[in-house]
Design a protein around this motif. Structure first.
Motif, PDB file in Angstrom:
ATOM      1  N   THR A 110       0.837  -1.196   0.000  1.00  0.00           N
ATOM      2  CA  THR A 110       0.000   0.000   0.000  1.00  0.00           C
ATOM      3  C   THR A 110       0.869   1.241   0.000  1.00  0.00           C
ATOM      4  N   ILE A 111       0.418   2.242  -0.737  1.00  0.00           N
ATOM      5  CA  ILE A 111       1.011   3.573  -0.625  1.00  0.00           C
ATOM      6  C   ILE A 111      -0.118   4.534  -0.278  1.00  0.00           C
ATOM      7  N   THR A 112       0.052   5.245   0.825  1.00  0.00           N
ATOM      8  CA  THR A 112      -0.997   6.160   1.247  1.00  0.00           C
ATOM      9  C   THR A 112      -0.932   7.461   0.446  1.00  0.00           C
ATOM     10  N   SER A 113      -1.932   8.285   0.654  1.00  0.00           N
ATOM     11  CA  SER A 113      -1.995   9.557  -0.068  1.00  0.00           C
ATOM     12  C   SER A 113      -0.813  10.462   0.289  1.00  0.00           C
ATOM     13  N   ASN A 114      -0.222  10.272   1.464  1.00  0.00           N
ATOM     14  CA  ASN A 114       0.930  11.091   1.837  1.00  0.00           C
ATOM     15  C   ASN A 114       2.240  10.316   1.761  1.00  0.00           C
ATOM     16  N   GLY A 115       2.218   9.192   1.035  1.00  0.00           N
ATOM     17  CA  GLY A 115       3.460   8.523   0.674  1.00  0.00           C
ATOM     18  C   GLY A 115       3.988   7.478   1.632  1.00  0.00           C
ATOM     19  N   ILE A 116       3.208   7.114   2.625  1.00  0.00           N
ATOM     20  CA  ILE A 116       3.632   6.038   3.515  1.00  0.00           C
ATOM     21  C   ILE A 116       3.406   4.705   2.816  1.00  0.00           C
ATOM     22  N   ILE A 117       4.414   3.857   2.854  1.00  0.00           N
ATOM     23  CA  ILE A 117       4.385   2.609   2.092  1.00  0.00           C
ATOM     24  C   ILE A 117       4.564   1.415   3.026  1.00  0.00           C
ATOM     25  N   ASN A 118       3.784   0.388   2.771  1.00  0.00           N
ATOM     26  CA  ASN A 118       3.916  -0.871   3.492  1.00  0.00           C
ATOM     27  C   ASN A 118       3.885  -2.024   2.502  1.00  0.00           C
ATOM     28  N   TYR A 119       4.608  -3.100   2.831  1.00  0.00           N
ATOM     29  CA  TYR A 119       4.677  -4.271   1.969  1.00  0.00           C
ATOM     30  C   TYR A 119       4.415  -5.532   2.784  1.00  0.00           C
ATOM     31  N   VAL A 120       3.928  -6.545   2.098  1.00  0.00           N
ATOM     32  CA  VAL A 120       3.890  -7.868   2.711  1.00  0.00           C
ATOM     33  C   VAL A 120       5.328  -8.363   2.828  1.00  0.00           C
ATOM     34  N   ASP A 121       5.597  -9.147   3.849  1.00  0.00           N
ATOM     35  CA  ASP A 121       6.982  -9.550   4.132  1.00  0.00           C
ATOM     36  C   ASP A 121       7.652 -10.248   2.943  1.00  0.00           C
ATOM     37  N   SER A 122       6.891 -11.020   2.189  1.00  0.00           N
ATOM     38  CA  SER A 122       7.486 -11.821   1.118  1.00  0.00           C
ATOM     39  C   SER A 122       8.063 -10.993  -0.022  1.00  0.00           C
ATOM     40  N   VAL A 123       7.722  -9.704  -0.107  1.00  0.00           N
ATOM     41  CA  VAL A 123       8.234  -8.883  -1.210  1.00  0.00           C
ATOM     42  C   VAL A 123       9.142  -7.755  -0.737  1.00  0.00           C
ATOM     43  N   LYS A 124       9.304  -7.624   0.571  1.00  0.00           N
ATOM     44  CA  LYS A 124      10.146  -6.544   1.097  1.00  0.00           C
ATOM     45  C   LYS A 124      11.572  -6.667   0.554  1.00  0.00           C
ATOM     46  N   GLY A 125      12.104  -5.551   0.122  1.00  0.00           N
ATOM     47  CA  GLY A 125      13.442  -5.524  -0.438  1.00  0.00           C
ATOM     48  C   GLY A 125      13.506  -5.855  -1.916  1.00  0.00           C
ATOM     49  N   ARG A 126      12.393  -6.319  -2.477  1.00  0.00           N
ATOM     50  CA  ARG A 126      12.364  -6.675  -3.901  1.00  0.00           C
ATOM     51  C   ARG A 126      11.377  -5.818  -4.694  1.00  0.00           C
ATOM     52  N   PHE A 127      10.283  -5.448  -4.081  1.00  0.00           N
ATOM     53  CA  PHE A 127       9.237  -4.670  -4.758  1.00  0.00           C
ATOM     54  C   PHE A 127       9.227  -3.250  -4.211  1.00  0.00           C
ATOM     55  N   THR A 128       8.888  -2.318  -5.086  1.00  0.00           N
ATOM     56  CA  THR A 128       8.795  -0.908  -4.689  1.00  0.00           C
ATOM     57  C   THR A 128       7.519  -0.310  -5.266  1.00  0.00           C
ATOM     58  N   ILE A 129       6.734   0.278  -4.402  1.00  0.00           N
ATOM     59  CA  ILE A 129       5.521   0.977  -4.822  1.00  0.00           C
ATOM     60  C   ILE A 129       5.810   2.468  -4.852  1.00  0.00           C
ATOM     61  N   SER A 130       5.315   3.116  -5.898  1.00  0.00           N
ATOM     62  CA  SER A 130       5.436   4.563  -5.995  1.00  0.00           C
ATOM     63  C   SER A 130       4.185   5.109  -6.671  1.00  0.00           C
ATOM     64  N   ARG A 131       4.051   6.411  -6.644  1.00  0.00           N
ATOM     65  CA  ARG A 131       2.883   7.027  -7.267  1.00  0.00           C
ATOM     66  C   ARG A 131       3.277   8.365  -7.878  1.00  0.00           C
ATOM     67  N   HIS A 132       2.538   8.716  -8.920  1.00  0.00           N
ATOM     68  CA  HIS A 132       2.689  10.031  -9.560  1.00  0.00           C
ATOM     69  C   HIS A 132       1.296  10.622  -9.616  1.00  0.00           C
ATOM     70  N   ASP A 133       1.004  11.511  -8.695  1.00  0.00           N
ATOM     71  CA  ASP A 133      -0.351  12.036  -8.594  1.00  0.00           C
ATOM     72  C   ASP A 133      -0.744  12.852  -9.828  1.00  0.00           C
ATOM     73  N   GLY A 134       0.213  13.531 -10.431  1.00  0.00           N
ATOM     74  CA  GLY A 134      -0.093  14.310 -11.631  1.00  0.00           C
ATOM     75  C   GLY A 134      -0.542  13.443 -12.795  1.00  0.00           C
ATOM     76  N   LYS A 135      -0.016  12.213 -12.834  1.00  0.00           N
ATOM     77  CA  LYS A 135      -0.397  11.274 -13.885  1.00  0.00           C
ATOM     78  C   LYS A 135      -1.492  10.319 -13.419  1.00  0.00           C
TER      79      LYS A 135
END
Length: 116
Positions: free
Chosen positions: A49-74
């Motif tokens: 999950t990525i919150t509206s103010n950029g706080i990110i959480n991952y399930v343990d199995s993907v930590k260190g391998r997956f990255t969530i990001s967002r571009h609000d303008g797009k």
């Protein structure tokens, strides 16, 4: 809100993919955005999950391998996946609960297959 996910495909173990999810309608920048996945024969699980103010959480199995990001303008949320494993094979969905109780918006899913 309508969500359109893309970017899935077939990749070898150890490879990378970047998924994108574009939103139309709604007020994207105030939404928390989620990535889920569902493997064959398994329940859908929350990847991160990525919150509206950029706080990110991952399930343990993907930590260190997956990255969530967002571009609000797009109006787009991304899932960068690296060091992919066969167990990452699943249909990946983007999702938001919106702002009001009971709201639950899903993209159509994009298939990720990790195989040699």
């Amino acid at each position: 809100v309508q969500l359109q996910a893309s970017g899935g495909g077939l990749v070898q173990p150890g490879g990378s993919l970047r998924l994108s999810c574009v939103a139309t309608g709604g007020i994207f920048h105030v939404y928390d955005m989620n990535w889920y996945r569902q493997a064959p024969g398994k329940q859908r699980e929350l990847v991160g999950t990525i919150t509206s103010n950029g706080i990110i959480n991952y399930v343990d199995s993907v930590k260190g391998r997956f990255t969530i990001s967002r571009h609000d303008g797009k109006k787009t949320v991304y899932l960068q996946m690296t060091s992919l494993k066969p167990e990452d094979t699943a249909v990946y969905y983007c999702n938001t609960k919106g702002l009001n109780v009971g709201q639950d918006f899903w993209g159509q899913g994009t298939q990720v297959t990790v195989s040699s």
